[in-house]
Design a protein around this motif. Structure first.
Motif: not given
Length: 358
Positions: A239-247, A329-331
């Protein structure tokens, strides 16, 4: 002592090894509980299941699973709640994936009843092996494999289904360092990438070793044709978080459909968090790492739960994320999932299956 209920023949060990085991520091996959489940497929049907003392299996060297890798497995965990209860997390999803994997490798799938009830019986019998220490769990390994003593490149006629359990500690003790591979691939469309097949892992060991020799923990797999689009990591989805979007990469037949992955996506939607399942190029992630829009990278899987990534290398370039272990976010996902697993958080989706053991 041997007993029989309506479904299972149960032979209890005469000498438990529990007192010889350190459940606070068990490592991972090295210590095994007192009992195992065994079921034989012969004559076109699965025979009566048996729970027996954990022991070696005597087999001939011509056993075809050794030569042709017709074998599938699952990875699950049992979580200590208190002296009366142990929890399973979404075990029916593991069974559904196990059936899909079995069918892809021409293995007759064991029944839902044997799979789920067998695990519950095994946990009740060995519940004292479930570690109480925070972060430790009882790992559950169901697997099916070909059992013909014949060297012949065909689907077998006979199979065995087993469940063994192992007290384990945390899979990753620190953030993970990843590197891409532009020479080796994990899976192609039409192959067995979405099945939890033993051979998938064997084929990944050499690239993983080369990555470790270069100072990384795991390979971040890219697509087989363009070596451009991200798929998964050797032991988890990504998973990636870019500009508050989970991708996260979308499932396309080459990615293992992880239960933790599905849980994270479900939670994100439940929290009204923007989430995208789509093709994700490695160039997009590297660019986001350079311009500062990449906030977090984490892996998700049964063994790791939510594992933070603090370094990603690709084609001679490296991006690093400056964070203490997991990002916020991961936490948040970790606390929600692990909290449900340990019976400390509300379970609005009925994901948890409690087993009364006291």
């Amino acid at each position: 002592m041997t007993t029989t209920d309506t479904k299972f023949k149960i032979t209890k060990t005469s000498s438990s090894r529990l007192s010889e085991s350190d459940l606070d520091n068990p490592g991972f996959g090295r210590v095994f509980s007192d009992h195992m489940l065994e079921v034989e497929y012969k004559g076109g049907e699965w025979n009566a299941p048996e729970i027996k003392p954990y022991d070696t299996i005597e087999v001939p060297p011509a056993l075809n699973v050794f030569h042709y890798a017709q074998s599938v497995f699952e990875g699950m965990k049992a979580y200590y709640v208190d002296g009366q209860t142990v929890n399973l997390f979404r075990p029916e999803k593991n069974y559904e994936r196990f059936v899909r994997s079995s069918e892809r490798l021409c293995i007759p799938p064991v029944s839902r009843e044997i799979f789920l009830d067998g695990i519950k019986q095994l946990i009740r019998l060995d519940h004292q092996w479930v570690p109480e220490k925070e972060g430790n769990t009882l790992y559950i390994r169901p697997f099916s494999c070909a059992f013909d003593p014949v060297i012949s490149a065909r689907a077998a006629d006979n199979y065995r289904f087993y469940v063994i359990t192992s007290p384990v500690g945390s899979y990753y003790q620190r953030p993970v360092k990843l590197t891409s591979s532009q020479k080796y691939v994990r899976a192609v469309k039409g192959g067995v990438g979405e099945a939890k097949a033993a051979g998938n892992y064997a084929a990944s060991f050499y690239p993983a070793r080369k990555a470790q020799e270069a100072g990384y923990d795991q390979v971040l797999w890219l697509d087989a044709f363009e070596h451009t689009y991200i798929e998964e990591v050797g032991t988890m989805n990504i998973f990636f978080v870019i500009d508050d979007v989970l991708i996260t990469p979308n499932l396309s037949g080459t990615i293992l459909p992880g239960i933790t992955r599905d849980s994270i996506i479900h939670l994100a939607k439940h929290w009204d968090m923007p989430v995208e399942e789509r093709r994700v190029s490695i160039d997009e992630i590297m660019e986001a790492g350079k311009d500062g829009s990449l906030q977090e990278i984490f892996g998700a899987g049964t063994a790791a739960v939510v594992a933070p990534v603090d370094e990603l290398h690709h084609d001679g370039e490296t991006i690093t994320l400056d964070q203490d272990f997991r990002g916020p976010i991961g936490q948040k996902f970790y606390e929600a999932i692990y909290g449900m697993q340990r019976g400390r958080r509300e379970d609005p989706f009925n994901w948890v299956t409690p087993i009364e053991v006291g």
